[in-house]
Design an enzyme around this catalytic site. Structure first.
Site, PDB file in Angstrom:
ATOM      1  N   GLU A   1     -21.003  77.369 -48.175  1.00 59.22           N
ATOM      2  CA  GLU A   1     -22.235  78.159 -48.208  1.00 59.22           C
ATOM      3  C   GLU A   1     -21.864  79.635 -48.139  1.00 59.22           C
ATOM      4  OE1 GLU A   1     -25.474  80.005 -48.398  1.00 59.22           O
ATOM      5  OE2 GLU A   1     -25.672  77.801 -48.537  1.00 59.22           O
TER       6      GLU A   1
ATOM      7  N   VAL B   1     -18.536  80.566 -53.831  1.00 56.65           N
ATOM      8  CA  VAL B   1     -17.750  80.009 -54.936  1.00 56.65           C
ATOM      9  C   VAL B   1     -17.816  80.986 -56.104  1.00 56.65           C
ATOM     10  CG1 VAL B   1     -17.500  78.100 -56.558  1.00 56.65           C
ATOM     11  CG2 VAL B   1     -18.149  77.642 -54.178  1.00 56.65           C
TER      12      VAL B   1
ATOM     13  N   HIS C   1     -45.401  67.899 -49.364  1.00 54.65           N
ATOM     14  CA  HIS C   1     -46.324  67.532 -50.439  1.00 54.65           C
ATOM     15  C   HIS C   1     -46.596  66.035 -50.471  1.00 54.65           C
ATOM     16  CE1 HIS C   1     -46.479  71.506 -52.419  1.00 54.65           C
ATOM     17  NE2 HIS C   1     -45.245  71.637 -51.965  1.00 54.65           N
TER      18      HIS C   1
ATOM     19  N   SER D   1     -43.192  77.579 -47.736  1.00 56.88           N
ATOM     20  CA  SER D   1     -44.391  77.487 -46.902  1.00 56.88           C
ATOM     21  C   SER D   1     -44.311  76.395 -45.855  1.00 56.88           C
ATOM     22  CB  SER D   1     -45.621  77.252 -47.791  1.00 56.88           C
ATOM     23  OG  SER D   1     -45.478  76.030 -48.497  1.00 56.88           O
TER      24      SER D   1
END
Length: 406
Positions: free
Chosen positions: A36, A175, A54, A50
């Site tokens: 990361e 990366v 869903h 948000s």
């Protein structure tokens, strides 16, 4: 000789950590790495959305989104409870102000039934008023399974869990290049302005906003290009937080994969309105004047982007979104099509996120998830909304594919 990872996942967003989590279960003996570029998980899309869970009625039956959204909605509550992550089922209401919009609700109802969304129903004006007293609209579509979650905390907790279970999570690790070798892949990784190399037998690209660039290192997915759309939110003043109990959406425009400005009850009890969908001048540009010139020029030179710009209906959409981005009054006007009882003075600027929208070479916006395979590498493109809702079962799906690679 350098140690070789059995598998490396690029990206510690919702899909990346979910895939790593599933791989630890399927292949506990593998040496697993997660790379990361940021200092912590969920720094961008996964931590800036948000928090909506869903229900699964917007997605076309048979798509990856439809399959994994409904399943993700079902399993997220249990995982959140185990990890101590706030989660609530508050329901989703989509409203229609006209007969044409009512036809859109019928289509969404049929999709939801086909996808297996529980408890879905078309409701009249009286039922709308009982569900959401301040909501407008002649007809509505109600899904009681819709929910909200602390999305950032969820991904952070999953990242801690996979590390505790033996995955080697490396932050500050960007990366910058990938070379395919006889043993797998040699990744050039930049940390603190120094380049090192990571070797992996198998590779899973879950890089979100930069997933296309990672894929292009291996000459995968050249027909696709990610165009970022910034989603801006406003928060309602505390005294107006009771206007909405759940989530209230407009009937969506079927031409685009955006759901429109809507009202969302937050996990902390607050109330938010948004997002819009503004063409962003940078993949991590979270303000209107935040321009990443190199990325913008690269985007402007892309044939798919130029074809997208050539479409009149896209220009109309873009102009409208810019208008409501720059004007609190126009943003509120959009929101008041759905709910009464507030005005622009009640709005406080909230956070913004970016949607990694995939565009084909012909200029069309891709609606479903795209998973591309080359050798022992998998590349996840367009894992946008409902990417968070879908992430756990989608990660299991990707992990099962990786486990089959030699």
């Amino acid at each position: 000789m350098s140690t070789i990872f059995d598998a490396v996942v690029v990206g510690a967003g919702a899909v990346g950590v979910s895939t790593a989590r599933a791989l630890r279960t399927l292949k506990p003996g593998w040496r697993l790495g997660v790379l990361e570029k940021e200092p912590f998980a969920a720094r961008h899309t996964s931590g800036r959305n948000s928090g909506v869970v869903h229900a699964g009625f917007n997605q076309k039956p048979g798509t990856l989104k439809a399959k994994f959204c409904v399943e993700g909605n079902r399993v997220l509550e249990g995982v959140a409870q185990r990890l101590g992550v706030p989660f609530r089922r508050i329901g989703t209401l989509v409203t229609a102000a006209s007969d044409n919009e009512a036809k859109v609700l019928e289509e969404l109802f049929n999709r939801g039934r086909a996808n297996g969304v529980p408890g879905l129903e078309i409701v009249d004006r009286g039922k709308i008023a009982s569900l959401e007293p301040n909501a407008l609209g002649k007809f509505g579509l109600h899904a009681p399974s819709g929910g909200i979650i602390d999305s950032k905390l969820l991904v952070e907790k999953l990242a801690v869990e996979i590390k505790e279970n033996g995955a080697e999570t490396q932050f500050f690790s960007k990366v910058a290049g990938i070379e395919e070798t006889a043993e797998g892949f040699r990744l050039a990784v930049v940390s603190n302005h120094e380049t090192r190399h990571v070797l992996a037998r198998r590779l899973v690209n879950c890089a979100g906003l930069y997933a296309d660039q990672i894929a292009h290192f291996l000459d995968v997915g050249r027909e696709y290009f990610i165009v970022p759309f910034r989603g801006e939110y406003w928060k309602l003043a505390a005294q107006k937080s009771s206007l909405v109990r759940s989530m209230v959406y407009p009937a969506p425009d079927p031409r685009y994969p955006f759901l429109g400005v809507h009202w969302t009850k937050k996990i902390d009890g607050g109330l938010a309105v948004g997002p819009n969908a503004v063409l962003a001048l940078g993949r991590e540009s979270y303000g209107f004047w935040d321009i990443r010139w190199r990325e913008t020029l690269t985007m402007a030179a892309n044939p798919g982007f130029l074809r997208l710009l050539s479409k009149l209906d896209f220009w109309q959409l873009a102009a409208h979104q810019i208008k409501i981005s720059l004007s609190k009054k126009f943003f509120m006007r959009e929101a008041l099509r759905l709910v009464r009882g507030a005005d622009a003075r009640d709005l406080v600027r909230g956070p913004a996120g970016n949607r990694a929208q995939l565009v084909r070479r012909d200029g069309t916006l891709v609606d479903d998830m795209v998973v591309l395979i080359k050798g022992s590498s998998i590349h996840v493109l367009n894992a946008v909304s409902p990417g968070l809702t879908s992430s756990l079962p989608f990660g299991e799906h990707l992990a099962a594919m990786v486990a089959q690679f030699n």
